[in-house]
Motif scaffolding. Structure first.
Motif, PDB file in Angstrom:
ATOM      1  N   ALA A 471       0.806  -1.221   0.000  1.00 26.53           N
ATOM      2  CA  ALA A 471       0.000   0.000   0.000  1.00 26.53           C
ATOM      3  C   ALA A 471       0.837   1.267   0.000  1.00 26.53           C
ATOM      4  CB  ALA A 471      -0.925   0.002   1.226  1.00 26.53           C
ATOM      5  N   ILE A 472       2.056   1.202   0.558  1.00 22.92           N
ATOM      6  CA  ILE A 472       2.885   2.409   0.678  1.00 22.92           C
ATOM      7  C   ILE A 472       3.999   2.428  -0.365  1.00 22.92           C
ATOM      8  CG2 ILE A 472       4.452   3.690   2.180  1.00 22.92           C
ATOM      9  CD1 ILE A 472       2.788   2.676   4.561  1.00 22.92           C
ATOM     10  N   ASN A 473       4.844   1.435  -0.351  1.00 19.19           N
ATOM     11  CA  ASN A 473       5.993   1.459  -1.260  1.00 19.19           C
ATOM     12  C   ASN A 473       5.600   1.269  -2.723  1.00 19.19           C
ATOM     13  OD1 ASN A 473       8.261   1.876   0.549  1.00 19.19           O
ATOM     14  ND2 ASN A 473       7.807  -0.147   1.390  1.00 19.19           N
ATOM     15  N   ARG A 474       4.467   0.601  -2.957  1.00 19.76           N
ATOM     16  CA  ARG A 474       3.980   0.455  -4.329  1.00 19.76           C
ATOM     17  C   ARG A 474       2.676   1.197  -4.552  1.00 19.76           C
ATOM     18  NH1 ARG A 474       3.746  -5.646  -6.014  1.00 19.76           N
ATOM     19  NH2 ARG A 474       3.151  -4.617  -7.962  1.00 19.76           N
ATOM     20  N   GLY A 475       2.281   2.000  -3.554  1.00 17.35           N
ATOM     21  CA  GLY A 475       0.990   2.659  -3.647  1.00 17.35           C
ATOM     22  C   GLY A 475       1.053   4.167  -3.567  1.00 17.35           C
ATOM     23  N   HIS A 476       2.183   4.762  -3.949  1.00 15.40           N
ATOM     24  CA  HIS A 476       2.277   6.219  -3.934  1.00 15.40           C
ATOM     25  C   HIS A 476       2.054   6.784  -5.343  1.00 15.40           C
ATOM     26  CE1 HIS A 476       6.284   5.846  -5.687  1.00 15.40           C
ATOM     27  NE2 HIS A 476       6.599   4.978  -4.725  1.00 15.40           N
ATOM     28  N   HIS A 477       2.022   8.096  -5.445  1.00 10.01           N
ATOM     29  CA  HIS A 477       1.600   8.728  -6.690  1.00 10.01           C
ATOM     30  C   HIS A 477       2.587   8.536  -7.837  1.00 10.01           C
ATOM     31  CE1 HIS A 477       4.333  11.778  -5.048  1.00 10.01           C
ATOM     32  NE2 HIS A 477       4.380  12.337  -6.233  1.00 10.01           N
ATOM     33  N   LEU A 478       3.820   8.158  -7.553  1.00 10.87           N
ATOM     34  CA  LEU A 478       4.810   7.949  -8.605  1.00 10.87           C
ATOM     35  C   LEU A 478       4.969   6.471  -8.983  1.00 10.87           C
ATOM     36  CD1 LEU A 478       7.598  10.445  -7.471  1.00 10.87           C
ATOM     37  CD2 LEU A 478       5.876  10.755  -9.265  1.00 10.87           C
ATOM     38  N   ALA A 479       4.249   5.593  -8.309  1.00  7.37           N
ATOM     39  CA  ALA A 479       4.379   4.162  -8.572  1.00  7.37           C
ATOM     40  C   ALA A 479       3.491   3.742  -9.745  1.00  7.37           C
ATOM     41  CB  ALA A 479       4.009   3.358  -7.333  1.00  7.37           C
ATOM     42  N   ASN A 480       3.913   2.715 -10.443  1.00  6.82           N
ATOM     43  CA  ASN A 480       3.104   2.118 -11.498  1.00  6.82           C
ATOM     44  C   ASN A 480       2.360   0.917 -10.907  1.00  6.82           C
ATOM     45  OD1 ASN A 480       3.951   3.862 -13.626  1.00  6.82           O
ATOM     46  ND2 ASN A 480       5.890   2.715 -13.746  1.00  6.82           N
TER      47      ASN A 480
END
Length: 558
Positions: A471-480
């Motif tokens: 949710a955090i490391n892959r869930g931020h606005h710059l993540a694909n």
């Protein structure tokens, strides 16, 4: 401190075959009159105090809402929240039904719940509805698995009643078809000696044990009244259950023809399966009945007359104020409120100051403005505070970082896999955890309770940590991210501080910890930033947030 025995995290596992089409455009605001006049002389709050109140009263603090609460003060903010238009789930369900290619699944209801919980402006009402849903339990885990619209409307009923009167809420719950199906009051017929049948006792038992008075007589401070041998005194016996079961006979779908008790169903044009149930008098037990404290219902009354008398009998029982008040305190403030705190709130439940019993708006105001909720000196008590429910922890993160998805939707379809919780999806009528659950060891040995620890295990600690990483490391606005319907943390603001660790940690302390980040947690954060100083700015920031929300400081609300 007993509440810091475990460091819990929450998780997210995405479902498939999502059918929802609920976005912020579909949040429905049901207008309400201004029923709660503003209180004068609101106290001035500092930022940490405002953040702490928001963690108690909402699904989490946002920076702009911290500032607004500071400007309004506690009393005026509570008044504003209680006067907010009501955010409901049904409009999302109707939006789905309007599209013939979109079937209605429980996933759709989950999406609507996350949307309203994360973005609904009536945050206090939404939190109260969630608390009530864990007291007046119905569940899609059993016979209601296909009842998507019905459960959405049931939750809306709790939302609409959140700041009303407990007596009205009790009647609306009783006559709701979802509750009728779930606990057996629907088509509950009087005894038939020829067929050897008796009325279903299930709702009679649960309305007393779970929804109103509990098993044992209570003092107004929530402590048990003891007999001469120091044993708790029961509030009712089997005979009482049998008499209440006879009260709750004769109810069916609204709009059914008088002759059609057995075969009436929602396919008939005149039948609304979600309207409050209506009585079929031929199936109602009209004999005299004995209720709580020996109160008598005379023979010959109608089903509604008996129902009214029975609900009034329950509502006026002396156990109701402490029993309900203590559970609400546990959901919002602390698992182990002092007897004095319970008594103060129960006193408001019994009389709101204007002679009204059961005023839930007054009760909530009393809970959140009490010295035990607002005075920071209580933070020094090791028994103070509560473990956050897994769903609350996830929503705390979404709100703190203004999460939104590219589609405006919330694809959180199966929260029970990662969080062990699903709104209106508990494994039994006893909710996901019991208010009196005691974790074996120091908690039980000290006579304390720890409700949320009942859904805590070594397995969930690991699985939730893994899902929080997603949710955090892959869930931020710059993540694909593979799912465009998943909300993304908007970390642009925090990225501006990434090269100023002290300022960044101060900011996160306010936003996530209400100023209660421990020196140990702060040191861990600083060491992490130093250890990964060669990584990209977004990697460093997301890693820091991930570590912080795994900390006991975040998992425990104080």
């Amino acid at each position: 401190m007993f509440l810091r025995l475990f460091c819990l995290v929450l998780g997210l596992i995405w479902g498939h075959n999502v059918a929802a089409y609920c976005t912020s455009d579909h949040i429905f605001k049901s207008g309400v009159e201004s029923l709660f006049p503003a209180a004068p002389n609101s106290p001035v709050l500092n930022a940490n105090e405002a953040s702490r109140l928001l963690y108690q009263a909402t699904y989490g603090a946002k920076l702009n809402e911290i500032r607004r609460l500071q400007s309004l003060g506690v009393d005026n903010w509570l008044t504003e929240q209680m006067n907010q238009p009501v955010t409901l789930q049904e409009p999302c369900m109707q939006a789905i039904l309007a599209n013939p290619e979109q079937p209605l699944y429980q996933n759709s209801r989950m999406e609507s719940w996350f949307l309203n919980s994360a973005e609904g402006p009536d945050q206090l009402r939404q939190r109260m509805a969630f608390a009530l849903s864990e007291i007046f339990v119905v569940s899609d885990a059993a016979s209601l698995g296909n009842e998507v619209m019905g459960l959405a409307k049931y939750y809306d009923m709790l939302t609409l009643n959140a700041f009303g009167n407990y007596r009205d809420l009790l009647e609306d719950v009783t006559l709701n078809t979802m509750m009728g199906h779930y606990l057996g009051m629907f088509k509950n017929a009087k005894a038939d000696p020829a067929a050897g049948t008796q009325p279903d006792e299930n709702y009679a038992r649960e309305i007393l044990q779970l929804f109103s008075i509990g098993l044992h007589q209570l003092n107004m401070d929530g402590t048990a009244i003891l007999d001469l041998d120091d044993n708790p005194i029961p509030t009712y016996d089997q005979s009482t259950i049998e008499n209440f079961a006879r009260v709750f006979t004769g109810w069916n779908y609204a709009g059914c023809p008088a002759w059609n008790w057995t075969w009436c169903n929602p396919t008939e044009p005149t039948v609304d399966p979600y309207a409050p149930m209506e009585p079929f008098e031929d199936y109602h037990d009209t004999d005299a009945k004995t209720l709580l404290n020996g109160v008598q219902i005379p023979a010959g009354q109608t089903a509604y007359q008996d129902l009214t008398a029975a609900l009034d009998n329950i509502f006026n029982h002396p156990n109701v104020p402490p029993f309900i008040s203590k559970q609400l305190i546990q959901r919002f403030v602390t698992s182990n409120p002092s007897p004095a705190y319970v008594q103060r709130v129960a006193g408001v439940f019994a009389d709101n100051g204007a002679g009204v019993r059961g005023d839930l708006a007054a009760v909530m105001r009393a809970i959140l403005t009490d010295d035990e909720a607002r005075n920071s000196n209580h933070l020094n008590d090791p028994a103070y505070g509560k473990l956050k429910e897994p769903l609350l922890r996830y929503l705390n993160v979404l709100r703190a970082f203004e999460a939104r998805s590219p589609t405006g939707r919330y694809g959180n379809w199966n929260p029970e896999y990662g969080y062990l919780q699903r709104p209106l999806g508990s494994p039994s009528v006893f909710n996901f955890f019991k208010p009196g659950y005691q974790l074996p060891g120091p908690i039980r040995d000290q006579g304390l309770v720890s409700p949320e620890f009942q859904i805590t295990s070594e397995t969930t600690v690991i699985s939730v940590a893994n899902e929080m990483n997603e949710a955090i490391n892959r869930g931020h606005h710059l993540a694909n991210h593979w799912n465009d319907n998943m909300p993304r943390l908007q970390l642009q603001r925090e990225l501006l501080l990434i090269d100023n660790p002290t300022a960044l940690l101060d900011h996160l302390d306010l936003l996530l910890f209400s100023g209660q980040m421990s020196p140990q947690t702060r040191t861990t954060g600083l060491n992490l930033l130093n250890d990964i100083s060669q990584e990209s700015a977004i990697t460093r920031l997301a890693s820091l947030i991930y570590v912080l929300v795994l900390s006991p400081d975040f998992v425990v609300q104080r």
